[in-house]
Design a protein around this motif. Structure first.
Motif, PDB file in Angstrom:
ATOM      1  N   ALA A  52       0.815  -1.219   0.000  1.00  0.00           N
ATOM      2  CA  ALA A  52       0.000   0.000   0.000  1.00  0.00           C
ATOM      3  C   ALA A  52       0.849   1.270   0.000  1.00  0.00           C
ATOM      4  O   ALA A  52       0.318   2.380  -0.053  1.00  0.00           O
ATOM      5  N   GLY A  53       2.165   1.109   0.062  1.00  0.00           N
ATOM      6  CA  GLY A  53       3.072   2.250   0.039  1.00  0.00           C
ATOM      7  C   GLY A  53       3.212   2.958   1.367  1.00  0.00           C
ATOM      8  O   GLY A  53       3.752   4.068   1.423  1.00  0.00           O
ATOM      9  N   LEU A  54       2.785   2.325   2.454  1.00  0.00           N
ATOM     10  CA  LEU A  54       2.706   3.019   3.733  1.00  0.00           C
ATOM     11  C   LEU A  54       4.030   3.086   4.489  1.00  0.00           C
ATOM     12  O   LEU A  54       4.108   3.724   5.535  1.00  0.00           O
ATOM     13  N   PHE A  55       5.090   2.455   3.954  1.00  0.00           N
ATOM     14  CA  PHE A  55       6.427   2.636   4.520  1.00  0.00           C
ATOM     15  C   PHE A  55       7.250   3.643   3.714  1.00  0.00           C
ATOM     16  O   PHE A  55       8.415   3.883   4.020  1.00  0.00           O
ATOM     17  N   LYS A  56       6.644   4.215   2.673  1.00  0.00           N
ATOM     18  CA  LYS A  56       7.380   5.137   1.797  1.00  0.00           C
ATOM     19  C   LYS A  56       6.793   6.541   1.812  1.00  0.00           C
ATOM     20  O   LYS A  56       7.070   7.349   0.933  1.00  0.00           O
ATOM     21  N   LEU A  57       5.996   6.836   2.829  1.00  0.00           N
ATOM     22  CA  LEU A  57       5.365   8.157   2.899  1.00  0.00           C
ATOM     23  C   LEU A  57       6.410   9.257   3.019  1.00  0.00           C
ATOM     24  O   LEU A  57       6.305  10.308   2.383  1.00  0.00           O
ATOM     25  N   GLY A  58       7.429   9.029   3.850  1.00  0.00           N
ATOM     26  CA  GLY A  58       8.452  10.037   4.089  1.00  0.00           C
ATOM     27  C   GLY A  58       9.687   9.868   3.220  1.00  0.00           C
ATOM     28  O   GLY A  58      10.685  10.563   3.413  1.00  0.00           O
ATOM     29  N   TRP A  89       2.170   2.792  15.248  1.00  0.00           N
ATOM     30  CA  TRP A  89       3.410   3.267  15.850  1.00  0.00           C
ATOM     31  C   TRP A  89       4.612   2.932  14.971  1.00  0.00           C
ATOM     32  O   TRP A  89       5.490   3.776  14.727  1.00  0.00           O
ATOM     33  N   VAL A  90       4.670   1.699  14.462  1.00  0.00           N
ATOM     34  CA  VAL A  90       5.793   1.274  13.619  1.00  0.00           C
ATOM     35  C   VAL A  90       5.803   2.039  12.299  1.00  0.00           C
ATOM     36  O   VAL A  90       6.859   2.511  11.843  1.00  0.00           O
ATOM     37  N   VAL A  91       4.628   2.178  11.670  1.00  0.00           N
ATOM     38  CA  VAL A  91       4.551   2.939  10.416  1.00  0.00           C
ATOM     39  C   VAL A  91       4.978   4.387  10.648  1.00  0.00           C
ATOM     40  O   VAL A  91       5.690   4.983   9.835  1.00  0.00           O
ATOM     41  N   GLN A  92       4.561   4.938  11.771  1.00  0.00           N
ATOM     42  CA  GLN A  92       4.929   6.309  12.134  1.00  0.00           C
ATOM     43  C   GLN A  92       6.444   6.449  12.319  1.00  0.00           C
ATOM     44  O   GLN A  92       7.073   7.366  11.773  1.00  0.00           O
ATOM     45  N   ILE A  93       7.034   5.547  13.092  1.00  0.00           N
ATOM     46  CA  ILE A  93       8.460   5.630  13.412  1.00  0.00           C
ATOM     47  C   ILE A  93       9.310   5.460  12.161  1.00  0.00           C
ATOM     48  O   ILE A  93      10.261   6.225  11.918  1.00  0.00           O
ATOM     49  N   ILE A  94       8.978   4.474  11.336  1.00  0.00           N
ATOM     50  CA  ILE A  94       9.770   4.227  10.126  1.00  0.00           C
ATOM     51  C   ILE A  94       9.686   5.411   9.171  1.00  0.00           C
ATOM     52  O   ILE A  94      10.713   5.875   8.647  1.00  0.00           O
ATOM     53  N   ASN A  95       8.498   5.939   8.954  1.00  0.00           N
ATOM     54  CA  ASN A  95       8.360   7.080   8.044  1.00  0.00           C
ATOM     55  C   ASN A  95       9.027   8.333   8.596  1.00  0.00           C
ATOM     56  O   ASN A  95       9.695   9.068   7.865  1.00  0.00           O
ATOM     57  N   GLY A  96       8.830   8.589   9.891  1.00  0.00           N
ATOM     58  CA  GLY A  96       9.478   9.746  10.496  1.00  0.00           C
ATOM     59  C   GLY A  96      10.991   9.641  10.426  1.00  0.00           C
ATOM     60  O   GLY A  96      11.684  10.611  10.094  1.00  0.00           O
ATOM     61  N   ASN A  97      11.516   8.443  10.702  1.00  0.00           N
ATOM     62  CA  ASN A  97      12.965   8.245  10.644  1.00  0.00           C
ATOM     63  C   ASN A  97      13.506   8.362   9.227  1.00  0.00           C
ATOM     64  O   ASN A  97      14.579   8.934   9.005  1.00  0.00           O
ATOM     65  N   THR A 252       7.287  11.617  15.023  1.00  0.00           N
ATOM     66  CA  THR A 252       7.649  10.376  15.722  1.00  0.00           C
ATOM     67  C   THR A 252       6.886  10.174  17.025  1.00  0.00           C
ATOM     68  O   THR A 252       7.436   9.646  17.983  1.00  0.00           O
ATOM     69  N   GLY A 253       5.635  10.574  17.074  1.00  0.00           N
ATOM     70  CA  GLY A 253       4.872  10.323  18.291  1.00  0.00           C
ATOM     71  C   GLY A 253       3.390  10.595  18.203  1.00  0.00           C
ATOM     72  O   GLY A 253       2.567   9.727  18.489  1.00  0.00           O
ATOM     73  N   ILE A 254       3.023  11.777  17.794  1.00  0.00           N
ATOM     74  CA  ILE A 254       1.649  12.222  17.983  1.00  0.00           C
ATOM     75  C   ILE A 254       0.662  11.607  17.001  1.00  0.00           C
ATOM     76  O   ILE A 254      -0.524  11.462  17.322  1.00  0.00           O
ATOM     77  N   SER A 255       1.100  11.245  15.796  1.00  0.00           N
ATOM     78  CA  SER A 255       0.157  10.735  14.784  1.00  0.00           C
ATOM     79  C   SER A 255      -0.573   9.489  15.268  1.00  0.00           C
ATOM     80  O   SER A 255      -1.796   9.373  15.137  1.00  0.00           O
ATOM     81  N   ALA A 256       0.181   8.524  15.814  1.00  0.00           N
ATOM     82  CA  ALA A 256      -0.430   7.280  16.285  1.00  0.00           C
ATOM     83  C   ALA A 256      -1.338   7.529  17.482  1.00  0.00           C
ATOM     84  O   ALA A 256      -2.393   6.901  17.617  1.00  0.00           O
ATOM     85  N   ILE A 257      -0.944   8.447  18.353  1.00  0.00           N
ATOM     86  CA  ILE A 257      -1.768   8.764  19.528  1.00  0.00           C
ATOM     87  C   ILE A 257      -3.099   9.363  19.098  1.00  0.00           C
ATOM     88  O   ILE A 257      -4.161   8.996  19.618  1.00  0.00           O
ATOM     89  N   LEU A 258      -3.066  10.280  18.133  1.00  0.00           N
ATOM     90  CA  LEU A 258      -4.300  10.860  17.601  1.00  0.00           C
ATOM     91  C   LEU A 258      -5.187   9.777  16.997  1.00  0.00           C
ATOM     92  O   LEU A 258      -6.400   9.746  17.226  1.00  0.00           O
ATOM     93  N   GLY A 259      -4.590   8.872  16.239  1.00  0.00           N
ATOM     94  CA  GLY A 259      -5.362   7.794  15.621  1.00  0.00           C
ATOM     95  C   GLY A 259      -5.980   6.853  16.633  1.00  0.00           C
ATOM     96  O   GLY A 259      -7.119   6.408  16.469  1.00  0.00           O
TER      97      GLY A 259
END
Length: 415
Positions: A52-58, A89-97, A252-259
């Motif tokens: 789905a391309g969700l590890f390539k957002l960033g 959380w993992v999708v967030q961290i990988i994309n942010g990193n 690297t934090g808030i997106s997953a919490i909001l979701g």
């Protein structure tokens, strides 16, 4: 003025990625218990996320990524976390990193990294527990190093690690970042937690590893160099480089919490229309006044959190557009906005838990998993409300910051 409706601010491609995240919701919810029991994301689900391309957002377009906006990154990852907190959380961290590595490393090094892997995924730890290293010819020799917690470690190809540990950051708050292939890293199986169990936030260690100079970023030097990029428009990505630390806070934090908060509210509303309240005459929870009040209050807390997040993004966009450095107060306000947003989201789920009856304590109850996951997410160093509120209070009172992120950025902040 901050606005909750972000649809008009997303490109067509970003909306398509958001829809792909929405489409995965039933699959993510279905895997919920297995993810917690296995303490990592099943490979078949990783493959679906990748497809789905969700590890390539960033990731930059030149490397096959989507290079989405910060606003889109928050919305898409939030949608993933609605289905499962650990996955979000993992999708967030990988994309942010990935995004932050792009801003920190030279184009030549990035070319080398992205040529080696079909899909690059960075985990990171921005403060070591104990790291012993020395400068040698051509690079750095890390004799031994221990870091925790490396979220997404089992699904990463590379680690981005701060060689400065708990002892040395007191003398030098700026980061000395090293890129290390996961083939050189040992993952310690120590992630046994009540929260975000499937995030693979294990401790990691390396022993006698040589890291060439080109894979090292000295942030204290890099920040001054990046400030000169403000006037350089040769590459679109350059405009973000002076703001790497702010972007780290936002990605690297808030997106997953909001979701997670959004997912908790949706689940509660859905079940409230078909269940009663034990030991009362109420046959439908949704028809009870105090339930209606709590749902309204929870929704307002989540929407208020979103407004704080949007204010931070708008502040970042303004400074990028004007090519201006942040003042110390503006920098602290963004950090505080993120922590305060996390607190509001956590409070909303807390209220819904109280009104959910005894059945909510079962591990299999989706709201129980959301409650556990959001509690862990909100305890992250970048989203802890008390740390941010103390920081903002100190700045308003004319006192020096106590926050390491602010201290490391302080040399190039304006008054």
């Amino acid at each position: 003025m901050s606005n909750l409706d972000v649809r008009h601010q997303l490109t067509n491609e970003e909306e398509q990625l958001l829809q792909r995240a929405t489409d995965l919701f039933p699959v993510l919810r279905k895997f919920g218990q297995q993810i917690d029991e296995d303490r990592h994301i099943p490979e078949e689900l990783i493959e679906q996320l990748a497809a789905a391309g969700l590890f390539k957002l960033g990731t930059l377009k030149k490397y096959g990524g989507y290079e989405v906006s910060i606003r889109a990154l928050v919305e898409i990852i939030s949608e993933v976390a609605k289905g499962n907190g650990s996955v979000g959380w993992v999708v967030q961290i990988i994309n942010g990193n990935n995004f932050n590595a792009t801003l920190s490393l030279s184009p030549q090094v990035l070319d080398l990294i992205f040529e080696e892997e079909e899909e690059v995924r960075f985990c990171s730890v921005l403060q070591g527990r104990k790291v012993d290293f020395q400068k040698v010819d051509g690079g750095y020799l890390v004799e031994q190093g221990l870091w925790g917690f490396a979220s997404g470690s089992k699904h990463a190809t590379h680690a981005l690690l701060n060689l400065r540990d708990n002892r040395s950051v007191k003398d030098n708050a700026s980061m000395l970042l090293a890129v290390v292939p996961m083939s050189e890293v040992t993952i310690i199986d120590d992630w046994y937690t009540m929260s975000l169990r499937g995030s693979s936030s294990n401790s990691i260690q390396i022993h006698n590893v040589f890291i060439p100079d080109k894979y090292i970023v000295d942030q204290s030097e890099n920040m001054y160099t990046n400030m000169n990029v403000l006037s350089n428009e040769s590459e679109h990505i350059n405009q973000y480089k002076p703001y790497t630390l702010i972007i780290s806070t936002l990605t690297t934090g808030i997106s997953a919490i909001l979701g997670l908060a959004r997912g908790g509210l949706e689940y509660f509303v859905e079940t409230a229309t078909r269940k009663g309240i034990t030991m009362t005459t109420h046959s439908i929870q949704a028809e009870v006044g105090h339930i209606q009040y709590k749902v309204g209050l929870a929704a307002m807390k989540i929407e208020s959190a979103h407004l704080h997040i949007n204010r931070s993004i708008e502040s970042l966009e303004y400074h990028i557009q004007k090519k201006q450095p942040f003042t110390e107060k503006e920098f602290a306000q963004i950090q505080t906005d993120i922590g305060y947003a996390a607190m509001l989201c956590t409070e909303s789920v807390d209220m819904l838990m109280v009104e959910s009856g005894g059945s909510v304590i079962a591990d299999s109850n989706p709201l129980s998993q959301i409650y556990r996951d959001i509690r862990g997410g909100a305890n992250h160093a970048l989203t802890t409300a008390s740390t941010g509120l103390e920081l903002y209070g100190r700045i308003l009172l004319g006192l020096p910051p106590q926050n390491l992120l602010t201290l490391s950025y302080r040399p190039i902040l304006t008054v």
